[in-house]
Design an enzyme around this catalytic site. Sequence first.
Site, PDB file in Angstrom:
ATOM      1  N   GLU A 172      -3.281  -2.973  -2.168  1.00 16.31           N
ATOM      2  CA  GLU A 172      -4.241  -2.254  -1.530  1.00 16.31           C
ATOM      3  C   GLU A 172      -4.685  -0.942  -2.050  1.00 16.31           C
ATOM      4  OE1 GLU A 172      -3.297  -1.538   2.610  1.00 16.31           O
ATOM      5  OE2 GLU A 172      -5.758  -1.079   3.143  1.00 16.31           O
ATOM      6  N   TRP A 207       0.935  -1.162  -0.150  1.00 14.19           N
ATOM      7  CA  TRP A 207       0.083   0.037   0.039  1.00 14.19           C
ATOM      8  C   TRP A 207       0.825   1.336  -0.068  1.00 14.19           C
ATOM      9  CZ3 TRP A 207      -0.338   3.925   3.831  1.00 14.19           C
ATOM     10  CH2 TRP A 207      -1.304   4.847   3.574  1.00 14.19           C
ATOM     11  N   ASP A 212     -12.114   9.232   8.764  1.00 15.42           N
ATOM     12  CA  ASP A 212     -11.400   8.264   9.032  1.00 15.42           C
ATOM     13  C   ASP A 212     -11.577   6.925   8.654  1.00 15.42           C
ATOM     14  OD1 ASP A 212      -9.086   7.224  10.651  1.00 15.42           O
ATOM     15  OD2 ASP A 212     -10.533   6.460  12.144  1.00 15.42           O
ATOM     16  N   LYS A 244      -6.823   2.692  -2.412  1.00 12.07           N
ATOM     17  CA  LYS A 244      -7.675   4.098  -1.236  1.00 12.07           C
ATOM     18  C   LYS A 244      -8.336   4.736  -2.105  1.00 12.07           C
ATOM     19  CE  LYS A 244      -6.465   6.037   2.800  1.00 12.07           C
ATOM     20  NZ  LYS A 244      -5.456   6.286   4.007  1.00 12.07           N
ATOM     21  N   HIS A 248      -8.419  -6.116   4.453  1.00  8.30           N
ATOM     22  CA  HIS A 248      -8.060  -5.275   5.710  1.00  8.30           C
ATOM     23  C   HIS A 248      -9.400  -5.018   6.381  1.00  8.30           C
ATOM     24  CE1 HIS A 248      -3.832  -3.573   5.491  1.00  8.30           C
ATOM     25  NE2 HIS A 248      -3.799  -4.848   5.760  1.00  8.30           N
ATOM     26  N   ASP A 253      -9.545  -3.181   1.558  1.00  8.36           N
ATOM     27  CA  ASP A 253      -9.897  -2.493   3.079  1.00  8.36           C
ATOM     28  C   ASP A 253     -11.095  -1.815   3.186  1.00  8.36           C
ATOM     29  OD1 ASP A 253      -9.894  -0.360   4.977  1.00  8.36           O
ATOM     30  OD2 ASP A 253      -7.556  -0.719   5.203  1.00  8.36           O
ATOM     31  N   HIS A 298     -11.698   1.960   2.750  1.00  7.73           N
ATOM     32  CA  HIS A 298     -11.261   2.726   1.481  1.00  7.73           C
ATOM     33  C   HIS A 298     -12.225   3.066   0.386  1.00  7.73           C
ATOM     34  CE1 HIS A 298      -6.745   1.921   2.862  1.00  7.73           C
ATOM     35  NE2 HIS A 298      -7.258   2.510   3.521  1.00  7.73           N
ATOM     36  N   ASP A 318     -10.105   4.126   9.783  1.00  3.71           N
ATOM     37  CA  ASP A 318      -9.250   3.374  10.667  1.00  3.71           C
ATOM     38  C   ASP A 318      -9.888   3.372  12.386  1.00  3.71           C
ATOM     39  OD1 ASP A 318      -7.288   1.805   9.147  1.00  3.71           O
ATOM     40  OD2 ASP A 318      -6.850   4.215   8.779  1.00  3.71           O
ATOM     41  N   ASP A 350      -7.030  -4.085  10.465  1.00  4.85           N
ATOM     42  CA  ASP A 350      -6.255  -3.045  10.023  1.00  4.85           C
ATOM     43  C   ASP A 350      -6.886  -1.529  10.730  1.00  4.85           C
ATOM     44  OD1 ASP A 350      -4.580  -0.903   9.212  1.00  4.85           O
ATOM     45  OD2 ASP A 350      -5.358  -0.891   7.230  1.00  4.85           O
TER      46      ASP A 350
END
Length: 411
Positions: free
Chosen positions: A221, A180, A289, A223, A281, A254, A257, A291, A321
Amino acid sequence: MSRFEEAKKKYAALGADAEAAIKTLQNVTVSMHCWQGDDVVGFDTADSLSGGIQTTGNYLGKARNPEELMQDMDLAFRLIPGKKKLNLHACYAVFEGERADRDALRPHHFKAWVDFAKERGMGIDFNPTFFSHPMVKDNLTLSSPDEQVRKFWINHGICCLKIAEYFAAETGMPSVVNIWIPDGYKDIPADRLGPRQRFRQSLDEILACGYDKSKVFVCLESKVFGIGLESYTVGSSEFCMNYVNESGIMPLMDNGHYHPTEVVSDKISSMLLFHPHLALHITRGVRWDSDHVVILDDELKEMAKEIVRCDGLDKVFLATDYFDASINRISAWVTGMRSVQKALLSALLEPNAKMKALQEEGRMTELMVCQEELKTAPFGDIWEEYLRREGVEESYIETILDYEKKVLVNR
Ligand code: RNT
Ligand code: ZN
């Protein structure tokens, strides 16, 4: 009759097999990311976190060195049921004496982690660290127009593939290597093609290094945007999807993302139809955000259902993650990892063959009622039994707060 036996009967009446669900879950591996333990700092540079990702909060007790991180992970592992794998980032190299820059990392810089994983019977997944480093120039790494910068990061990628081969050889378990890069622009660029051409070229050069494809599974990965990099992301979804198709590596999704109304649960079936493997992920996106700590929310449950329904438990590499610096970091690990397992258990407790038949016969009324009944089935009793069989205590907050009082406050 015990609560478990009662619950088992209720699930059987709905068409689900609780014993089989528990047995299946006991064989599922989830890879736990080391970076929740120290807010993605690592041990190799003094640079602060960059790359469009951010931790907020300064809760006491952050791990400051490998020993503390390992000690904290051990407590988390003790409180998490099921099979675990260790997920490392390259910035977590453990140097004894001489230090090495990212383009010169060697397997022996990770020996301490190999010993740690082997003692615990775990495999190791790996991530090159393309951020928090002075060679990130104008927010670009593998897509940089500066050849020196681009080459530095290509060499980093190659080092990481070699290190992953060492992990696989030592632990006897394959190593998933996730690429990534944060590369992007805050504001509207004039050339969207150039950086992507260079990124493609760089990936080709990394993958050409000659690594053991039977032991090292490389994934890419995508995003949608990063903080401070809102207008353009080199490794967008389309870039990554096309690149993995062309090169034969594995896609990584993820779930933080994507655009807010897009869901990864709906993407899993399409990905598994065209790829032998898929890496995930698992995170929780909240507004800007990507995460937040994983909790047992609807989308996590939908993702787990899709994996189970697509017969994907052996095809999907599951990894957590996220990073939250505002709460106890060990509880963040345990809550997230347990949530993944809860979602999987709940998915395994669905009468999938029966529901699929209802759909195919167009009996959507019955399908809706069945899905609604499942929501109030006694899931907690099956979860408790699973924890009992795994030898893990149900409540974990006391243990963690006790460790906080005895260990974390002294840091
Ligand atoms: C960032 C990506 C990436 C990182 C880790 C630390 O948006 O999700 O996977 O979280 O590499
Ligand atoms: Zn991620």
